[in-house]
Design a protein around this motif. Structure first.
Motif, PDB file in Angstrom:
ATOM      1  N   LEU A 184      30.537 -22.916   2.979  1.00 21.61           N
ATOM      2  CA  LEU A 184      30.389 -22.274   1.674  1.00 21.61           C
ATOM      3  C   LEU A 184      30.742 -20.785   1.757  1.00 21.61           C
ATOM      4  O   LEU A 184      31.412 -20.250   0.868  1.00 21.61           O
ATOM      5  N   ILE A 185      30.303 -20.115   2.817  1.00 15.50           N
ATOM      6  CA  ILE A 185      30.618 -18.693   2.984  1.00 15.50           C
ATOM      7  C   ILE A 185      32.123 -18.500   3.091  1.00 15.50           C
ATOM      8  O   ILE A 185      32.693 -17.601   2.446  1.00 15.50           O
ATOM      9  N   ARG A 186      32.775 -19.343   3.853  1.00 16.29           N
ATOM     10  CA  ARG A 186      34.231 -19.243   4.000  1.00 16.29           C
ATOM     11  C   ARG A 186      34.923 -19.498   2.658  1.00 16.29           C
ATOM     12  O   ARG A 186      35.858 -18.788   2.281  1.00 16.29           O
ATOM     13  N   GLY A 242      46.015 -13.185   5.276  1.00 16.90           N
ATOM     14  CA  GLY A 242      45.363 -13.620   6.503  1.00 16.90           C
ATOM     15  C   GLY A 242      44.284 -14.638   6.191  1.00 16.90           C
ATOM     16  O   GLY A 242      44.250 -15.210   5.099  1.00 16.90           O
ATOM     17  N   SER A 243      43.373 -14.843   7.134  1.00 18.16           N
ATOM     18  CA  SER A 243      42.304 -15.839   6.954  1.00 18.16           C
ATOM     19  C   SER A 243      40.987 -15.296   7.493  1.00 18.16           C
ATOM     20  O   SER A 243      40.968 -14.468   8.416  1.00 18.16           O
ATOM     21  N   PHE A 244      39.901 -15.779   6.903  1.00 16.51           N
ATOM     22  CA  PHE A 244      38.577 -15.355   7.326  1.00 16.51           C
ATOM     23  C   PHE A 244      38.027 -16.296   8.395  1.00 16.51           C
ATOM     24  O   PHE A 244      38.179 -17.515   8.302  1.00 16.51           O
ATOM     25  N   LYS A 245      37.374 -15.697   9.373  1.00 13.89           N
ATOM     26  CA  LYS A 245      36.679 -16.458  10.405  1.00 13.89           C
ATOM     27  C   LYS A 245      35.182 -16.287  10.169  1.00 13.89           C
ATOM     28  O   LYS A 245      34.697 -15.157  10.060  1.00 13.89           O
ATOM     29  N   VAL A 246      34.483 -17.400  10.056  1.00 10.88           N
ATOM     30  CA  VAL A 246      33.030 -17.367   9.858  1.00 10.88           C
ATOM     31  C   VAL A 246      32.381 -18.182  10.964  1.00 10.88           C
ATOM     32  O   VAL A 246      32.733 -19.340  11.179  1.00 10.88           O
ATOM     33  N   ASN A 247      31.461 -17.570  11.694  1.00 13.11           N
ATOM     34  CA  ASN A 247      30.780 -18.256  12.790  1.00 13.11           C
ATOM     35  C   ASN A 247      29.277 -18.126  12.583  1.00 13.11           C
ATOM     36  O   ASN A 247      28.731 -17.016  12.584  1.00 13.11           O
ATOM     37  N   LYS A 248      28.607 -19.238  12.355  1.00 16.30           N
ATOM     38  CA  LYS A 248      27.160 -19.260  12.137  1.00 16.30           C
ATOM     39  C   LYS A 248      26.443 -19.340  13.480  1.00 16.30           C
ATOM     40  O   LYS A 248      26.609 -20.295  14.228  1.00 16.30           O
ATOM     41  N   VAL A 305      31.418 -12.525  10.485  1.00 18.30           N
ATOM     42  CA  VAL A 305      32.552 -12.629   9.584  1.00 18.30           C
ATOM     43  C   VAL A 305      33.663 -11.695  10.106  1.00 18.30           C
ATOM     44  O   VAL A 305      33.426 -10.515  10.351  1.00 18.30           O
ATOM     45  N   GLU A 306      34.868 -12.238  10.262  1.00 18.57           N
ATOM     46  CA  GLU A 306      36.028 -11.452  10.649  1.00 18.57           C
ATOM     47  C   GLU A 306      37.216 -11.881   9.815  1.00 18.57           C
ATOM     48  O   GLU A 306      37.242 -12.992   9.269  1.00 18.57           O
ATOM     49  N   PHE A 307      38.225 -11.013   9.748  1.00 20.80           N
ATOM     50  CA  PHE A 307      39.455 -11.328   9.014  1.00 20.80           C
ATOM     51  C   PHE A 307      40.631 -11.200   9.963  1.00 20.80           C
ATOM     52  O   PHE A 307      40.824 -10.159  10.602  1.00 20.80           O
ATOM     53  N   ASN A 308      41.399 -12.271  10.080  1.00 23.39           N
ATOM     54  CA  ASN A 308      42.575 -12.271  10.936  1.00 23.39           C
ATOM     55  C   ASN A 308      43.835 -12.107  10.090  1.00 23.39           C
ATOM     56  O   ASN A 308      44.166 -12.982   9.290  1.00 23.39           O
TER      57      ASN A 308
END
Length: 467
Positions: A430-432, A448-454, A462-465
């Motif tokens: 959901l966050i992504r 780019g794309s977002f990286k979400v790691n719970k 949260v990071e953006f590549n």
């Protein structure tokens, strides 16, 4: 590697505003840790970065934490999420003064930036803390960015929350807190004592709160009568009662009872329900600010015997009603002709716009610009520091999986764990999805794309590549 730690205390109140901050920060190249970040710093404060907190109240917990973070080379920023200063004539000698309870010379000296909701807060703080004028910045609160037309598209992608797509509900908002809290009164006072009157056995504020609790209970009775009469007298209308995030939904269902045209839940955020509703009924609740900025019709309900205990500023928002008959009359008039509220809608908008920062430029972008000015004061984390940073995260993640396994195992034995009343567990997907929807809504040029790691139920990276 630039790190920003963004704290969330109450998910339903802060999720979107903090996610928007994470969105802009990640696109600027920051690694963002969002959620219950206090758990991350419980044992280790070596991973330097910007620490963004929800208040700078002079509690022993805050003072200890801020001192540890400053010693470790952090930059600290904050915006108070409790609503800001709202008294007409601020009196720092009042025991229940918001400014006295939530700010102090000592805490402001420890933090690097204090963000305010608008000019009123900003000027009030400058008047009291003249020596810190360079730290007090009027950015506005990013939660009101979601009232901007720039983010209309974000919500237009959402499914309609009402059962009948073309029938908008009448939203009733509860802000009773004390009386309907999921915590018993003694637990609430324990928390308040730790924060505000631990060292003073005869603190006036503590005993004023007992009177406030009693008044909330008195208002609860009036509010329940109002709700029951409304659903009965307007059987063709759909009503949604949205309890405050700290209130118990099941308790409300037990107290009010079952009605075919009444739904009681606090799923999703208040901004969802406000946008989907045709009219809002409240009693000095801060959600009335969002409703005003979205130019929704508002009814303010407060019986005469409860007037002295309502909030000063938010109580003025909406057409004033002191009993059911007045509410019924105004609601009937509205349903016949929505335009009768037009003058009040505009006056509400003007009132709120004078109090909080709501301009073309998003507040979240103003906050990001202030964060960027702090970069030069943060030493780079060493290679070993970066390694410890990720090891700490994966240790938290391992412990999260372990607790989840134990929880599932114990469920078979009918042993239940109490859920956190303020925090809804993060949904990584959901966050992504929400970050992607923000990207489509704001039409930024950076691809780019977002990286979400719970890493824990209440903690995400949260990071953006960039492509």
């Amino acid at each position: 590697m630039k790190i920003i730690y963004i704290h969330i205390e109450i998910t339903a109140r802060e999720y979107y505003s903090k996610l928007l901050l994470s969105y802009f920060a990640a696109k600027e190249g920051y690694t963002v840790i969002i959620g219950d970040i206090l758990r991350f710093f419980k044992y280790n404060t070596n991973h330097k970065g910007i620490f963004h907190f929800k208040d700078i109240a002079p509690s022993s917990l805050n003072l200890l934490l801020f001192k540890k973070l400053k010693k470790s080379g952090f930059q600290i920023t904050s915006i108070d999420e409790e609503g800001g200063i709202e008294y007409k004539n601020f009196d720092s000698k009042k025991s229940n003064s918001f400014q006295r309870l939530r700010f102090s010379n000592e805490t402001i000296s420890l933090v690097d930036k204090v963000f305010t909701w608008g000019n009123f807060d900003h000027d009030s703080l400058l008047q009291e803390y003249k020596n810190f004028k360079n730290k007090i910045i009027n950015t506005g609160n990013s939660r009101y960015d979601f009232c901007s037309s720039k983010l209309d598209f974000f919500f237009n992608q959402e499914k309609d929350l009402s059962e009948e797509k073309n029938k908008k509900p009448i939203l009733i908002v509860s802000d009773l807190g004390y009386a309907m809290s999921q915590k018993p009164i003694w637990d609430q006072f324990q928390v308040l004592r730790e924060a505000y009157f631990k060292d003073d056995n005869l603190n006036n504020y503590e005993f004023e709160l007992y009177e406030n609790f009693a008044n909330k209970t008195l208002f609860l009775g009036e509010f329940v009568k109002l709700i029951r009469k409304l659903v009965k007298d307007f059987p063709d209308e759909k009503f949604v009662l949205r309890p405050h995030p700290t209130e118990s939904v099941s308790a409300w269902k037990k107290i009010v009872g079952k009605y075919k045209n009444l739904e009681i839940n606090n799923d999703d955020t208040s901004i969802h329900w406000i946008r989907k509703s045709k009219l809002m009924i409240h009693n000095s609740c801060y959600t009335s600010l969002e409703a005003s900025l979205l130019k929704k019709p508002i009814i303010s309900f407060c019986p005469e015997n409860c007037i002295n205990f309502r909030k000063y500023f938010t109580a003025k928002i909406g057409i004033q009603n002191k009993d059911f008959l007045e509410v019924k009359k105004n609601l009937e008039s509205f349903l016949k002709n929505e335009k009768i509220f037009d003058d009040n809608i505009q006056s509400n908008f003007n009132l709120v716009k004078d109090r909080i920062e709501f301009k073309e430029k998003l507040s979240s972008k103003s906050i990001l610009e202030e964060w960027k000015t702090l970069d030069k004061f943060i030493e780079d984390n060493s290679k070993s520091g970066k390694l410890r940073f990720f090891l700490s995260l994966y240790l938290i993640k391992f412990l999260f999986f372990l607790r989840s396994f134990l929880k599932i195992s114990l469920n078979f034995l009918n042993i239940r764990f109490k859920n956190h009343s303020k925090f809804i567990e993060f949904d990584e997907r959901l966050i992504r999805d929400d970050l992607d929807k923000l990207n489509k809504s704001l039409l930024t040029n950076v691809k780019g794309s977002f990286k979400v790691n719970k890493f824990d139920k209440n903690l995400c990276l949260v990071e953006f590549n960039k492509k």
